[in-house]
Design an enzyme around this catalytic site. Structure first.
Site, PDB file in Angstrom:
ATOM      1  CE  LYS A 252     -17.238  26.778  -5.393  1.00  0.00           C
ATOM      2  NZ  LYS A 252     -16.018  27.404  -5.915  1.00  0.00           N
ATOM      3  CD  GLU A 303     -10.176  24.507  -5.251  1.00  0.00           C
ATOM      4  OE1 GLU A 303     -10.461  23.460  -5.881  1.00  0.00           O
ATOM      5  OE2 GLU A 303     -10.305  25.642  -5.724  1.00  0.00           O
TER       6      GLU A 303
HETATM    7  P1  AMP Z   1     -16.561  26.430  -9.745  1.00  0.00           P
HETATM    8  O1  AMP Z   1     -15.134  26.438 -10.232  1.00  0.00           O
HETATM    9  O2  AMP Z   1     -17.061  27.767  -9.313  1.00  0.00           O
HETATM   10  O3  AMP Z   1     -17.479  25.711 -10.694  1.00  0.00           O
HETATM   11  O4  AMP Z   1     -16.636  25.576  -8.394  1.00  0.00           O
HETATM   12  C1  AMP Z   1     -16.324  24.216  -8.340  1.00  0.00           C
HETATM   13  C2  AMP Z   1     -14.918  24.066  -7.843  1.00  0.00           C
HETATM   14  O5  AMP Z   1     -14.833  24.366  -6.451  1.00  0.00           O
HETATM   15  C3  AMP Z   1     -14.363  22.683  -7.934  1.00  0.00           C
HETATM   16  O6  AMP Z   1     -13.960  22.363  -9.223  1.00  0.00           O
HETATM   17  C4  AMP Z   1     -13.196  22.755  -6.966  1.00  0.00           C
HETATM   18  O7  AMP Z   1     -12.067  23.241  -7.654  1.00  0.00           O
HETATM   19  C5  AMP Z   1     -13.609  23.831  -5.972  1.00  0.00           C
HETATM   20  N1  AMP Z   1     -13.800  23.363  -4.589  1.00  0.00           N
HETATM   21  C6  AMP Z   1     -13.417  24.027  -3.489  1.00  0.00           C
HETATM   22  N2  AMP Z   1     -13.748  23.376  -2.371  1.00  0.00           N
HETATM   23  C7  AMP Z   1     -14.356  22.230  -2.751  1.00  0.00           C
HETATM   24  C8  AMP Z   1     -14.928  21.133  -2.039  1.00  0.00           C
HETATM   25  N3  AMP Z   1     -14.945  21.080  -0.712  1.00  0.00           N
HETATM   26  N4  AMP Z   1     -15.471  20.128  -2.786  1.00  0.00           N
HETATM   27  C9  AMP Z   1     -15.465  20.181  -4.132  1.00  0.00           C
HETATM   28  N5  AMP Z   1     -14.940  21.198  -4.847  1.00  0.00           N
HETATM   29  C10 AMP Z   1     -14.395  22.219  -4.166  1.00  0.00           C
END
Ligand code: AMP
Length: 598
Positions: A252, A303
């Site tokens: 992530k 990302e």
């Molecule tokens: P959050 O913003 O905390 O809801 O986390 C989701 C976000 O993590 C997504 O909208 C992406 O911007 C980010 N992200 C980072 N790495 C990944 C990944 N491998 N797959 C999907 N989303 C990711």
């Protein structure tokens, strides 16, 4: 349609905060409409001229609008300013000023089409003399407007239309006005919107081709798709259980989500998570994508994180946030803070829609089509089948600079669900299991004047989370720490455009700040724990009657989430889940959890 009818509907919308009532007013308003008025009315009601992703702005500053009002009403600008201070907004002032005046009858009543055309003229005026063109166009419009029409015209151009019609309410209204109002119809309409990000387009297709005609709305290169979102679970065991034992875990990355549209010919376009076009901020991505994505057109998602050019290490997100909104000096920024886009999904490949396919297949297509480069690579991934494997991968992710892992379902049905948050993707951050170190993205809904060293400035902010079920912003904390002098000095500027004389109708709180703010600015906070409080309103009653969730010892992390719309802040339901998982950790034998996980 007469513009007056629209203004009257706005007046009724403004007077209610109930979603059902709003829907009824909207249904009545739009039912008789057909394109081109239908999409125009929908855009206007959201304070827009075009779908949001096109980023069309009117470019009308307060002072320009004030000048137009002064000229239209024959009153000195200073006097207009004085009256606006008293009335609270220029819209109210113009309606008062025009009340006794005779209108230019010669041109007949204002039609929505006239207003729309003139506002387009205001938006497109550019270069030398554009300010004069804008003023002149506005003065002419106001000259033909009734007081009520003038009020909403002025608020529209200033971006302070307070009718509060959100996308979800418009989708509800479309289902009732142009389909049978069933849940199924609503779902299909929303699905078309999630794929196209254009309510006007969806509404037009719906009236012209019926609910089945919506199936014809597909992906188009250059038109952003609303992003798929992740759920969360408190432990990796829970994550794997949800996923059915096995899952693809990915790093992530902690950066900016980017949806890249790579056409066969022409320029690559990049969109943020909020669907804003951000191509200009990342020229190195725009340049490299056509070279590394084979056989375009394609729509890919990833990302974007800063990387150290010497070691390829992922660097803290702050470095890339400096790039946002920075129009000058991009060359230097590129050298100092190069970024890498780690791609994790593909929605369109070789011109074919792939978003409906299951995730393992999409990942394979993506890997086949990508020839990794300096700035565009594949997101790190490993398939795991047990908690030990998942934990080992999480350790690796964190030591490599990721903030956690993203688990993705491998099951049949794991298609890309545009605009939806679900358990097909689950995010997991290391800190999550030890106390409340997960951060919360809160929306500013009010500000308190500072004292002592902060006298004359804002001393603390009232923050809310979004409750999508009620479509309201519910307060959960008042935060004053974490702002250094520079951040404090900058706050009034950041908040100016959201200031409101009265409590915004969509805000729910038991506190009375010195200054109300319309939900707009999202910022990240951390805190010690979630508790219950009678003055905060997040998920009121969910745990105890009369008490909402509240964050203790909140602290601003220094990070503004300009990439998130207020409705994309942490939701009240997410807060409730965090509260529950915290309770579970504090008291494993919590009687109502029936669950003894650590
Ligand atoms: P959050 O913003 O905390 O809801 O986390 C989701 C976000 O993590 C997504 O909208 C992406 O911007 C980010 N992200 C980072 N790495 C990944 C990944 N491998 N797959 C999907 N989303 C990711």
């Amino acid at each position: 349609m007469r513009f007056l009818e629209l203004a009257q509907a706005y007046e009724r919308l403004e007077a209610t905060t109930k979603r059902l009532e709003m829907r009824a007013i909207l249904v009545e308003l739009i039912r008789p409409l057909r394109p081109p008025d239908l999409p125009r009315v929908l855009y206007l009601s959201q304070g827009l001229l075009r779908p949001e992703y096109e980023g069309v702005e009117l470019g009308v500053a307060d002072s320009l609008a004030r000048r137009a009002v002064a000229l239209a009403s024959g009153i000195e600008e200073a006097e207009v300013g004085k009256r606006t201070k008293a009335s609270g907004d220029l819209g109210t002032t113009v309606s008062e000023l025009l009340a006794g005046r005779r209108r230019l009858e010669s041109e007949g009543p204002l039609e929505v089409a006239d207003v729309y055309r003139e506002l387009e003229r205001v938006a497109t005026a550019a270069g030398e003399g554009s300010q004069e063109t804008k003023v002149k166009t506005l003065v002419e419009l106001l000259g033909r407007a009734s007081p009520l029409e003038a009020k909403f015209l002025v608020r529209f151009v200033l971006g302070t239309l307070r009718v509060g019609v959100r996308e979800m309410t418009i989708l509800d209204a479309l289902a009732v006005a142009f389909a049978d109002g069933s849940k199924d119809a609503r779902t299909r309409i929303e699905a078309a919107f999630n794929l196209s990000s254009d309510l006007g387009l969806v509404a037009g297709a719906l009236v012209e081709r019926g609910i089945d005609g919506l199936a014809g709305i597909g992906l188009e290169v250059g038109r952003p798709v609303r992003p798929m979102l992740a759920e969360r679970e408190p432990t990796l065991a829970d994550v794997l259980e949800r996923m059915g034992g096995s899952a693809a875990l990915e790093f992530k990355y902690d950066g900016l989500r980017v949806q890249a549209h790579v056409p066969k010919h022409g320029a690559v376009r990049l969109f943020s998570r909020r669907l804003e076009e951000i191509s200009a901020q990342f020229p190195e991505l725009v340049a490299e994508l056509p070279k590394v994505v084979k056989r375009p057109p394609a729509i890919v998602e990833g990302e974007c994180v800063p990387i150290d050019p010497e070691t390829d290490e992922i660097r803290p997100f702050q470095a890339v946030s400096k790039r946002r909104g920075r129009k000058y000096d991009l060359d230097r920024a590129q050298e100092e803070i190069p970024v890498c886009l780690f791609l994790f999904d593909i929605l369109l490949a070789e011109g074919e829609e792939t978003y409906r396919r299951d995730f393992p297949e999409r990942r394979k297509i993506l890997a086949d089509l990508l020839q990794p480069g300096d700035h565009v690579r594949l997101a790190d991934q490993r398939i795991v089948h047990d908690v030990d494997g998942a934990t080992a991968y999480l350790d690796e992710a964190i030591s490599e600079g990721a903030e956690g892992v993203m688990a993705k379902s491998l099951k049949p049905g794991s298609s890309y669900r545009a605009g939806a948050r679900g358990y097909w993707w689950i995010k997991y951050k290391r800190d999550y299991t030890v106390g409340l170190s997960d951060s919360i993205d809160g929306v500013v809904v009010g500000a308190f004047s500072g004292r002592g060293r902060r006298a004359g400035k804002y001393g603390a902010l009232l923050l809310a989370v979004y409750n999508p079920k009620k479509d309201r912003f519910e307060s959960f904390t008042k935060v004053g720490s974490g702002f250094d002098d520079a951040a404090l000095a900058e706050l009034p500027k950041r908040l100016a455009k959201y200031e409101s004389e009265t409590k915004p109708p969509e805000v729910d709180t038991g506190l009375e700040p010195d200054r109300w703010m319309r939900p707009g600015l999202v910022l990240e906070v951390r805190g010690a724990e979630l508790t219950l409080s009678p003055i905060h309103r997040a998920e009121t009653g969910a745990v105890h009657a009369g008490a909402g969730l509240a964050l203790r010892f909140p602290r601003f992390t220094g990070r503004y989430r300009d990439d998130k719309a207020p409705t994309e802040s942490t939701t009240s339901q997410e807060l409730l889940k965090m509260y529950r998982s915290q309770v579970r950790q504090a008291a494993p034998s919590e009687p109502d959890s029936g669950d003894s996980r650590p």
